[in-house]
Design a protein around this motif. Structure first.
Motif, PDB file in Angstrom:
ATOM      1  N   UNK A 331       0.810  -1.217   0.000  1.00 49.66           N
ATOM      2  CA  UNK A 331       0.000   0.000   0.000  1.00 49.66           C
ATOM      3  C   UNK A 331       0.840   1.263   0.000  1.00 49.66           C
ATOM      4  N   UNK A 332       1.808   1.335   0.893  1.00 55.60           N
ATOM      5  CA  UNK A 332       2.607   2.564   1.000  1.00 55.60           C
ATOM      6  C   UNK A 332       3.440   2.820  -0.256  1.00 55.60           C
ATOM      7  N   UNK A 333       4.204   1.850  -0.757  1.00 55.04           N
ATOM      8  CA  UNK A 333       4.953   2.093  -1.995  1.00 55.04           C
ATOM      9  C   UNK A 333       4.058   2.317  -3.210  1.00 55.04           C
ATOM     10  N   UNK A 334       2.866   1.717  -3.218  1.00 54.44           N
ATOM     11  CA  UNK A 334       1.952   1.970  -4.336  1.00 54.44           C
ATOM     12  C   UNK A 334       1.592   3.447  -4.398  1.00 54.44           C
ATOM     13  N   UNK A 335       1.269   4.038  -3.249  1.00 54.89           N
ATOM     14  CA  UNK A 335       0.979   5.478  -3.208  1.00 54.89           C
ATOM     15  C   UNK A 335       2.191   6.277  -3.647  1.00 54.89           C
ATOM     16  N   UNK A 336       3.367   5.832  -3.223  1.00 57.60           N
ATOM     17  CA  UNK A 336       4.605   6.508  -3.619  1.00 57.60           C
ATOM     18  C   UNK A 336       4.811   6.437  -5.135  1.00 57.60           C
ATOM     19  N   UNK A 337       4.656   5.233  -5.694  1.00 56.50           N
ATOM     20  CA  UNK A 337       4.876   5.052  -7.131  1.00 56.50           C
ATOM     21  C   UNK A 337       3.867   5.842  -7.954  1.00 56.50           C
ATOM     22  N   UNK A 338       2.627   5.867  -7.511  1.00 52.29           N
ATOM     23  CA  UNK A 338       1.609   6.637  -8.240  1.00 52.29           C
ATOM     24  C   UNK A 338       1.926   8.118  -8.189  1.00 52.29           C
ATOM     25  N   UNK A 339       2.366   8.612  -7.040  1.00 58.38           N
ATOM     26  CA  UNK A 339       2.669  10.042  -6.913  1.00 58.38           C
ATOM     27  C   UNK A 339       3.901  10.432  -7.718  1.00 58.38           C
TER      28      UNK A 339
END
Length: 346
Positions: A331-339
């Motif tokens: 979840x956390x890296x997904x938000x990072x990658x999307x941003x």
């Protein structure tokens, strides 16, 4: 094989010998420590004869009791990498890591034993709770120390255990694992987080074939569960060297930041300061990095936390804590990658 791979199989004679005090150990008591799922770790409290100058306790790492974890370790060379790190590089590296008293592995690449220094009262980081940029600063400096060790170094090709390429295995397994991951976490993760995995599968060949701006030795699982913090939080030690490989140190860093900071807004504000702190630490260690190229590596490296969450969750023994940890790791890296627009760079 002529060495023990569990505390039950260890004798006082063997343990005293490998710790450099043959015949002086009266006994020991073993207790499980850590939250790792790829290996089993124990603290051994040691009862020495009077007057012996030796540690009061050590950490023993042994193969996992779980058959699935052992099987994936054999396929990926996981245990070979950690044993080889301690045998060949750690002692003279200057990298913040435990001292190794003994390292052995059998020809089957599964049966092994490590006897390491006990860094108590240092505490293991808490992946679920996470931490902020301030808490990551000593970790960033420790990571830079690792990355500076073999920065664009010919030894990256010369060490067979480090240059082992699991690309074909990953290319084959990741799409299958993603389907299982999506099913398991369908009720836990938002659709955009789950859908990121499908988009990674579409670009998997490009992702695996990409050449980074600079290559070095990378930890591969650089998250705070794999870091021990001194009581004052000013110093730390990197542990769990089972995923060592060659790649971009900036990807290691993105993985650390992305998996550690729970709040997406706080993490977004930390990405560039963390990167700049790492660049500065490399410079103090004599590395002159290509900042622009490495920032691109960092942005793409944000995908690595999600990638590991999918791969690891489907490979190791399932536990309640593990389920939530892997959800957070995705979840956390997904938000990072999307941003950061990571996929758009592939």
């Amino acid at each position: 094989m002529s060495f023990p791979t569990s505390p039950e199989a260890m004798t006082t004679a063997w343990l005293g010998y490998v710790l450099g005090q043959p015949g002086r150990l009266r006994g020991f008591i073993a207790a499980r420590v850590g939250t790792g799922q790829m290996c089993d770790s124990y603290r051994l409290a040691l009862d020495w004869e009077d007057g012996v100058d030796a540690p009061a306790s050590v950490i023993a790492k042994c193969p996992s009791h779980d058959e699935a974890s052992r099987n994936i370790a054999k396929l990926t060379g996981t245990y070979v990498k950690e044993v080889s790190w301690y045998r060949e590089l750690a002692a003279d590296s200057g990298v913040a890591a435990p001292r190794c008293y003994h390292a052995e592995i059998a020809d089957d690449d599964v049966d092994f034993v490590l006897i390491l220094s006990d860094l108590a009262p240092a505490r293991q980081g808490d992946q679920l709770a996470g931490t902020g940029l301030a808490g990551l600063r000593p970790c960033i400096e420790a990571a830079a120390g690792l990355h500076a060790l073999l920065w664009n170094d010919p030894r990256l090709e010369a060490l067979p255990w480090l240059s082992r390429d699991n690309g074909d295995l990953i290319r084959h397994l990741f799409p299958q694992f993603y389907l299982g991951f999506r099913e398991r976490y369908a009720a836990r993760l938002d659709p955009e987080v789950l859908d990121l995995g499908a988009r990674i599968v579409e670009r998997l060949d490009t992702y695996l074939a990409r050449v980074p701006a600079a290559r070095t030795i990378v930890h591969g699982d650089l998250r705070i569960d794999n870091i021990l913090f001194a009581p004052d939080d000013e110093r730390c030690w990197l542990v769990d060297w089972q995923t060592l490989g060659r790649g971009s140190g900036a990807s290691d860093l993105a993985y650390l930041v992305g998996t550690s900071i729970a709040d997406p807004v706080e993490r977004a504000a930390a990405d560039r300061p963390a990167f700049d702190h790492w660049i500065g630490s490399l410079g103090r260690l004599g590395v002159a990095p290509d900042e622009a190229g490495l920032w691109t590596d960092y942005r793409i490296g944000a995908l690595s936390g999600y990638f590991m969450a999918v791969f690891a969750s489907m490979s190791v023994e399932r536990t309640t804590r593990g389920d939530e940890m892997f959800a957070v790791m995705a979840e956390r890296p997904a938000r990072q990658a999307l941003a950061l627009g990571s996929l758009e760079l592939l």
